[in-house]
Design a protein around this motif. Structure first.
Motif, PDB file in Angstrom:
ATOM      1  N   ALA A  60       0.818  -1.207   0.000  1.00 13.48           N
ATOM      2  CA  ALA A  60       0.000   0.000   0.000  1.00 13.48           C
ATOM      3  C   ALA A  60       0.852   1.257   0.000  1.00 13.48           C
ATOM      4  N   VAL A  61       1.912   1.259   0.801  1.00  7.57           N
ATOM      5  CA  VAL A  61       2.800   2.428   0.849  1.00  7.57           C
ATOM      6  C   VAL A  61       3.550   2.580  -0.468  1.00  7.57           C
ATOM      7  N   ASN A  62       3.990   1.466  -1.027  1.00 12.26           N
ATOM      8  CA  ASN A  62       4.733   1.493  -2.281  1.00 12.26           C
ATOM      9  C   ASN A  62       3.894   2.059  -3.427  1.00 12.26           C
ATOM     10  N   ARG A  63       2.577   1.855  -3.331  1.00  8.70           N
ATOM     11  CA  ARG A  63       1.671   2.372  -4.369  1.00  8.70           C
ATOM     12  C   ARG A  63       1.517   3.885  -4.285  1.00  8.70           C
ATOM     13  N   ARG A  64       1.711   4.444  -3.080  1.00  6.37           N
ATOM     14  CA  ARG A  64       1.458   5.871  -2.871  1.00  6.37           C
ATOM     15  C   ARG A  64       2.726   6.727  -2.802  1.00  6.37           C
ATOM     16  N   VAL A  65       3.855   6.098  -2.508  1.00  6.22           N
ATOM     17  CA  VAL A  65       5.077   6.858  -2.253  1.00  6.22           C
ATOM     18  C   VAL A  65       6.139   6.490  -3.276  1.00  6.22           C
ATOM     19  N   ARG A  66       6.806   7.523  -3.764  1.00  5.93           N
ATOM     20  CA  ARG A  66       7.922   7.299  -4.676  1.00  5.93           C
ATOM     21  C   ARG A  66       9.060   8.222  -4.253  1.00  5.93           C
ATOM     22  N   ILE A  67      10.231   7.647  -4.011  1.00  5.22           N
ATOM     23  CA  ILE A  67      11.375   8.422  -3.557  1.00  5.22           C
ATOM     24  C   ILE A  67      12.322   8.616  -4.734  1.00  5.22           C
ATOM     25  N   GLU A  68      12.478   9.877  -5.144  1.00  2.00           N
ATOM     26  CA  GLU A  68      13.328  10.191  -6.280  1.00  2.00           C
ATOM     27  C   GLU A  68      14.240  11.352  -5.936  1.00  2.00           C
ATOM     28  N   LYS A  69      15.342  11.466  -6.684  1.00  2.00           N
ATOM     29  CA  LYS A  69      16.258  12.586  -6.537  1.00  2.00           C
ATOM     30  C   LYS A  69      16.300  13.332  -7.859  1.00  2.00           C
ATOM     31  N   SER A  70      15.773  14.567  -7.859  1.00  3.07           N
ATOM     32  CA  SER A  70      15.754  15.361  -9.078  1.00  3.07           C
ATOM     33  C   SER A  70      17.107  16.031  -9.293  1.00  3.07           C
ATOM     34  N   PRO A  71      17.404  16.433 -10.536  1.00  2.00           N
ATOM     35  CA  PRO A  71      18.687  17.113 -10.801  1.00  2.00           C
ATOM     36  C   PRO A  71      18.759  18.451 -10.061  1.00  2.00           C
TER      37      PRO A  71
END
Length: 392
Positions: free
Chosen positions: A154-165
């Protein structure tokens, strides 16, 4: 003579702390560094600060156990220095052969060997410690199962951890007073997720300090001519920090590559669970390996995620029908915005074709060393103090 012995002990303590820093920093900060959340130098600096806090606070309880709880008499300075050499020898062998040695458990084994040789072993304390060593992997595994089966999808469906430039934050000088603003490509979601990653990393560094600082510090605080507690903690922290800034740089690149291949979000669940287990046990004075909680939580999350295609009743009755259980289920991290399959239904093809969650050989190697490490250190220490009783 006492001054010379103390000097030798300090060198041994620094060596032990240096190697602890090399391994613990990779465990705590490898996933965030690998995801580009922060640089290795920043990770090493944060590691040093929070290791010190963990050792200065909760770690004192573990120090009391190591320096005076395992044996019925006070650990002498000469015996403490000998114990440090057993720990350092174990770490050296581990580095040469690439075998993971649980430092806290090795330390307990060496002191227990001293107790057996001098008939001063506190059997009540050692039984309590070993009981927790048996229970802890079970706790970590089942917490991981619950997370993997019911929470992570459920958390994986709602959260995305990314690093923008570009930078995460910038200084806005347009107004009369400069203010901190988001970077050119930073979103509020990225800012929040980055803060969460950093907090969890600091928490794991704190737990590493609580469990590992005593291993390098406790043998030096007992007996005539030993160091004061505060000085020993500072010395161990500096040694761990030095290891974090040097040999841990490579560890941070490779951590997790042998044991698992899981996304950063899953790693954060593992880090939080393992840190909590380690901190709680350190608080009650139990010397414990941070790796123990980490490994078994990884395995537990994988099995929990993999068994979602079957219900609890099906699992108990072993009547799973045509549903397939695949241990690589958690490696599929890109499910944002897509509904997770309900419990008891088959997973999508992307999940079923995922790579293995963990390397069984690596897990077996870690678990075997939880048995072999302290057993060997106990036997060697026993033989040493029987042959040289004057050292104790």
């Amino acid at each position: 003579m006492v001054e010379t012995l103390l000097a030798v002990g300090i060198v041994a303590s620094v060596f032990v702390g240096f190697n602890i820093g090399g391994s613990s920093t990779g465990i705590a900060w490898g996933p965030p560094v690998g995801a580009g959340i922060l640089k290795k130098t920043t990770a090493a600096a944060l590691m040093t600060v929070f290791v010190f806090l963990g050792g200065w606070t909760v770690g004192r309880n573990v120090m009391d156990t190591l320096s005076g709880g395992i044996i019925t008499t006070e650990l002498s300075l000469s015996a403490g220095v000998a114990v440090l050499f057993f720990i350092g020898f174990g770490i050296l062998i581990a580095n040469v052969f690439g075998v993971p040695v649980p430092t806290s458990m090795t330390t307990v084994g060496a002191i227990a060997g001293l107790g057996l040789a001098t008939d001063t072993l506190n059997y009540a304390t050692i039984t309590r410690i070993v009981s927790w060593w048996i229970v802890t992997p079970i706790i970590g595994f089942w917490i991981g199962v619950v997370i993997g089966r019911y929470v992570y999808p459920a958390v994986n469906r709602r959260v995305r951890i990314e690093k923008s430039p570009g930078p995460l934050l910038r200084l806005d000088r347009d107004g009369a007073v400069p203010t901190v603003a988001l970077g050119p490509n930073t979103t509020y979601s990225e800012l929040v997720s980055t803060v969460v990653v950093l907090v969890i990393g600091c928490y794991m560094a704190f737990s590493a300090g609580a469990s590992n600082v005593p291993n390098a510090a406790a043998p030096l605080v007992s007996g005539v001519g030993g160091l004061p507690d505060d000085t020993a903690i500072l010395l161990a922290t500096l040694a761990i920090g030095l290891g974090g800034f040097t040999i841990a740089r490579r560890t941070m690149e490779s951590v997790g590559g042998e044991l698992s291949d899981i996304p950063l979000l899953a790693a954060l669940f593992v880090m939080t669970t393992a840190s909590t287990i380690t901190t709680v046990l350190s608080w009650i004075g139990i010397p414990i390996s941070l790796v123990m909680g980490t490994v078994m939580t990884i395995v537990g999350i994988g099995w929990g995620r993999a068994t979602r295609p079957v219900t609890v009743r099906q699992a108990v009755t072993r009547d799973t029908g045509d549903n397939e259980i695949v241990t690589g289920a958690i490696t599929v991290g890109d499910t944002e915005g897509r509904q997770s399959s309900p419990i008891g239904e088959a997973e999508p093809a992307a999940v079923l074709n995922a790579g293995d969650l963990f390397n069984p050989r690596a897990v077996l190697k870690y678990v075997s060393m939880w048995i072999i490490g302290p057993s060997v250190s106990t036997a060697l220490a026993y033989a040493f103090f029987v042959l040289l009783p004057g050292v104790a």
